[in-house]
Design an enzyme around this catalytic site. Structure first.
Site, PDB file in Angstrom:
ATOM      1  N   ASP A   1       4.646 -11.031  22.450  1.00  0.00           N
ATOM      2  CA  ASP A   1       5.350 -10.305  23.503  1.00  0.00           C
ATOM      3  C   ASP A   1       5.697  -8.925  22.944  1.00  0.00           C
ATOM      4  O   ASP A   1       6.594  -8.794  22.099  1.00  0.00           O
ATOM      5  CB  ASP A   1       6.626 -11.095  23.867  1.00  0.00           C
ATOM      6  CG  ASP A   1       7.155 -10.741  25.233  1.00  0.00           C
ATOM      7  OD1 ASP A   1       6.992  -9.587  25.644  1.00  0.00           O
ATOM      8  OD2 ASP A   1       7.757 -11.625  25.878  1.00  0.00           O
TER       9      ASP A   1
ATOM     10  N   ASP B   1       5.795  -6.076  27.893  1.00  0.00           N
ATOM     11  CA  ASP B   1       7.099  -6.007  28.554  1.00  0.00           C
ATOM     12  C   ASP B   1       7.212  -4.742  29.414  1.00  0.00           C
ATOM     13  O   ASP B   1       6.860  -3.645  28.951  1.00  0.00           O
ATOM     14  CB  ASP B   1       8.177  -5.989  27.450  1.00  0.00           C
ATOM     15  CG  ASP B   1       9.567  -6.171  27.983  1.00  0.00           C
ATOM     16  OD1 ASP B   1       9.880  -7.282  28.426  1.00  0.00           O
ATOM     17  OD2 ASP B   1      10.356  -5.190  27.942  1.00  0.00           O
TER      18      ASP B   1
ATOM     19  N   GLU C   1       3.745  -6.985  32.421  1.00  0.00           N
ATOM     20  CA  GLU C   1       4.879  -7.334  33.281  1.00  0.00           C
ATOM     21  C   GLU C   1       5.142  -6.185  34.257  1.00  0.00           C
ATOM     22  O   GLU C   1       5.387  -5.050  33.838  1.00  0.00           O
ATOM     23  CB  GLU C   1       6.137  -7.586  32.444  1.00  0.00           C
ATOM     24  CG  GLU C   1       7.274  -8.115  33.302  1.00  0.00           C
ATOM     25  CD  GLU C   1       8.654  -7.927  32.680  1.00  0.00           C
ATOM     26  OE1 GLU C   1       9.576  -8.653  33.069  1.00  0.00           O
ATOM     27  OE2 GLU C   1       8.823  -7.042  31.809  1.00  0.00           O
TER      28      GLU C   1
ATOM     29  N   HIS D   1      11.575 -16.527  31.463  1.00  0.00           N
ATOM     30  CA  HIS D   1      12.888 -16.426  30.824  1.00  0.00           C
ATOM     31  C   HIS D   1      13.828 -15.476  31.558  1.00  0.00           C
ATOM     32  O   HIS D   1      14.978 -15.306  31.153  1.00  0.00           O
ATOM     33  CB  HIS D   1      12.706 -15.956  29.378  1.00  0.00           C
ATOM     34  CG  HIS D   1      12.163 -14.559  29.322  1.00  0.00           C
ATOM     35  ND1 HIS D   1      10.871 -14.252  29.703  1.00  0.00           N
ATOM     36  CD2 HIS D   1      12.737 -13.382  28.986  1.00  0.00           C
ATOM     37  CE1 HIS D   1      10.685 -12.955  29.590  1.00  0.00           C
ATOM     38  NE2 HIS D   1      11.800 -12.399  29.152  1.00  0.00           N
ATOM     39  N   ASP D   2      13.335 -14.806  32.605  1.00  0.00           N
ATOM     40  CA  ASP D   2      14.185 -13.862  33.346  1.00  0.00           C
ATOM     41  C   ASP D   2      14.637 -14.402  34.700  1.00  0.00           C
ATOM     42  O   ASP D   2      15.349 -13.713  35.433  1.00  0.00           O
ATOM     43  CB  ASP D   2      13.417 -12.551  33.594  1.00  0.00           C
ATOM     44  CG  ASP D   2      13.256 -11.730  32.324  1.00  0.00           C
ATOM     45  OD1 ASP D   2      14.108 -11.847  31.425  1.00  0.00           O
ATOM     46  OD2 ASP D   2      12.273 -10.974  32.233  1.00  0.00           O
TER      47      ASP D   2
HETATM   48  C1  NOJ Z   1      11.726  -7.626  30.579  1.00  0.00           C
HETATM   49  C2  NOJ Z   1      12.036  -8.837  29.757  1.00  0.00           C
HETATM   50  O1  NOJ Z   1      11.321  -9.927  30.269  1.00  0.00           O
HETATM   51  C3  NOJ Z   1      13.534  -9.018  29.802  1.00  0.00           C
HETATM   52  O2  NOJ Z   1      13.942 -10.233  29.268  1.00  0.00           O
HETATM   53  C4  NOJ Z   1      14.171  -7.853  29.104  1.00  0.00           C
HETATM   54  O3  NOJ Z   1      15.566  -7.918  29.222  1.00  0.00           O
HETATM   55  C5  NOJ Z   1      13.697  -6.518  29.692  1.00  0.00           C
HETATM   56  N1  NOJ Z   1      12.297  -6.487  29.945  1.00  0.00           N
HETATM   57  C6  NOJ Z   1      13.984  -5.402  28.744  1.00  0.00           C
HETATM   58  O4  NOJ Z   1      13.124  -5.503  27.641  1.00  0.00           O
END
Ligand code: NOJ
Length: 529
Positions: free
Chosen positions: A98, A194, A236, A310-311
């Site tokens: 990642d 990311d 992402e 995870h978000d």
């Molecule tokens: C996306 C990530 O998936 C998230 O967990 C993170 O807080 C933000 N980007 C900042 O890196």
């Protein structure tokens, strides 16, 4: 038909902090993951996306990288990582790192240098301004932070400890490419990138996502790193529209393998409170977005098929009636995994894991949740409403320990877990292992079917055609290749319907018996040739 290798991948995301602790400190680690490779092999996944394990002060759980080349001691050593790459490969599993290329931690040596003086050579690696502009950071508060040594402000789209990198700076870009190549040379398969949609930003003009230089930068990143090795790249993108998604993934443009897009999730957001107060889920609205990605010109873009990461809070809580938890968990996976694209499993999906239980606001550990408890109240929510919003939406929900068994520590740790949140009885690997009808065993069967050589071409290349559009709570479609047809019919509701005609051999079904009715969350996957 020749096709890129990634089109046969089925990817499992690990949030390392919560997967398996090997040394009793309550935090998951790389040796813990190594010990679970046989489990992952048996599940059938072909690659692991590993959320960041790099050296980090962990202000944002590792998405604040202080050194791209070293492993944080809480997760193990650099040698542990080498061993994971090697042992996973032996088990037929590739590792996807990642990479956070939009920002670093403020503890990164580039920023430590850059913040010392205006003439420091690293200054141009970051974004500076004499006075702040009115732009908020995602985690709340201004996106500009004062730097006393230089008496000006640096830009951070996320936490103040996550200064944004300046992609206009060629030396900075080359330094990032070196870091990516360091991992590619170690044998990693590629990267989850990311918030990659932000790297073309024009802060002065208030443009963050999809900025004017975005695509040329992605092309350069591709050519100088993963494109060199034929590696996978998963970008992402929260906000890309479907036409932009086509640009990102057009093989001729050499940008990304696929984009991890959230527009289906975001469509339910509230105008004022965003994700913290979603409208009720509608299978029709959801499927309209998903089907559009599969149809016409849009089908040229390889899709990402996922419910959780995870978000997000757990999709089961958000989208299903938990009275039918197991059926819904099985149905949701099977309803989308046979679309054109790469299925992603987030740790615990395969058990039907649900949101955590956070008795008090103090139990939330994520910076976003902690900040938003206040922000939501400032916007007019009561304390109770804000806590309820956190309970339903906080990212902590997805980050509770993986349930290896139902004993104290969940088989995740012999110590005290870094976060609690699990009060959930059952639904652990050891229990589901023994039950032939468990969610886990359904996932195994579904993955085996998806990978089965007999159906691989059909599932990978078959044309998409929606079915039963008149039933707004169904997800139903066919994948057609020559005279072969794979059909998926799912009831995405907690009430029965008259049963559709299942005219062909059933390959996958989530109830133990047959019935006259099409029961809540029931799904049939069958061949219709
Ligand atoms: C996306 C990530 O998936 C998230 O967990 C993170 O807080 C933000 N980007 C900042 O890196």
């Amino acid at each position: 038909m020749a096709h890129p290798a990634f089109q046969d991948d089925i990817i499992y995301q690990i949030f390392p902090r919560s997967y398996k602790d090997s040394n009793g400190d309550g935090i998951g680690d790389i040796p813990g993951i190594i010990s679970k490779l046989p489990y992952l092999k048996k599940l059938g996944v072909t690659a692991i996306w590993l959320s960041p394990v790099f050296l980090s002060p962990m202000e944002d759980m590792g998405y604040d990288i202080a050194d791209y080349r070293h492993i944080d001691p809480i997760f193990g050593t650099d040698e542990d990582m080498d061993e994971l790459i090697k042992k996973a490969k032996k088990a037929g599993i590739d590792i996807i790192m990642d990479m956070v290329l939009n920002h670093t931690s403020k503890e990164h040596k580039w920023f430590k240098e850059a913040s010392k003086s205006k003439d420091n050579p690293y200054r141009a690696f970051y974004i500076w301004r004499d006075e702040p502009t009115p732009i908020d950071s995602t985690f709340g508060g201004s996106a500009w932070e004062y730097n006393p040594a230089t008496k000006d402000y640096y830009f951070h789209l996320y936490a103040p400890g996550q200064p944004d990198l300046n992609w206009d700076c060629e030396a900075m870009r080359e330094a990032l490419y070196d870091a990516c190549n360091y991992w590619l040379d170690k044998g990693v398969y590629g990267f989850r990138l990311d918030v990659i949609e932000n790297i073309g930003k024009e802060v002065e003009q208030g443009i963050i996502q999809n900025g004017p230089h975005l695509h040329e930068r992605l092309h350069e990143l591709n050519r100088k790193t993963f494109g060199r090795t034929g590696g996978i790249s998963i970008g992402e993108c929260w906000c890309a529209d479907h036409d932009t998604r086509l640009l990102y993934t057009d093989p001729a443009r050499q940008e990304l393998s696929m984009v991890f897009l959230f527009n289906d999730w975001c469509t339910f957001h509230d105008k004022e409170f965003g994700k913290w107060k979603c409208r009720p889920f509608s299978p029709k609205e959801y499927r309209d977005i998903i089907y559009e990605r599969q149809s016409g010109d849009q089908s040229k873009a390889w899709d990402t098929l996922f419910w959780n990461n995870h978000d997000l809070p757990r999709a089961l809580n958000r989208y299903a009636n938990l009275e039918y938890r197991d059926q819904a968990a099985k149905m949701m996976f099977a309803a989308t995994m046979f679309l054109r694209g790469t299925p992603f499993i987030y740790q615990g999906d395969e058990l039907g894991m649900v949101n955590g239980h956070f008795a008090s606001v103090k139990d939330f550990q994520d910076i976003e949740a902690i900040n938003h408890y206040q922000i939501l109240q400032d916007k007019g929510m009561s304390k109770e409403e804000a806590k309820d919003a956190l309970d339903k939406t906080a990212r902590d929900n997805a980050r509770i320990p993986m349930r290896w068994n139902s004993q104290k520590g969940y088989g995740f740790t012999n110590g005290k877990p870094w976060v609690d949140g699990g009060k959930d009885p059952g639904h652990s690997v050891s229990e589901e292992e023994k039950d032939p009808n468990s969610v886990l065993n359904f996932y195994r069967a579904a993955i085996a079917l998806w990978k089965d050589k007999q159906y691989r071409d059909l599932i990978r290349d078959g044309a998409f055609s929606p079915d039963y559009l008149e039933h707004e709570e169904w997800i139903a479609y066919s994948r057609i290749l020559g005279n072969r047809k794979l059909r998926v019919i799912a009831n995405f509701s907690d009430h029965p319907y008259p049963k559709p005609i299942i005219d062909g051999p059933v390959l996958l079904h989530n109830y133990e018996d047959d019935n006259e009715e099409f029961r809540p969350y029931e799904i049939y996957v069958f061949l219709n040739e």
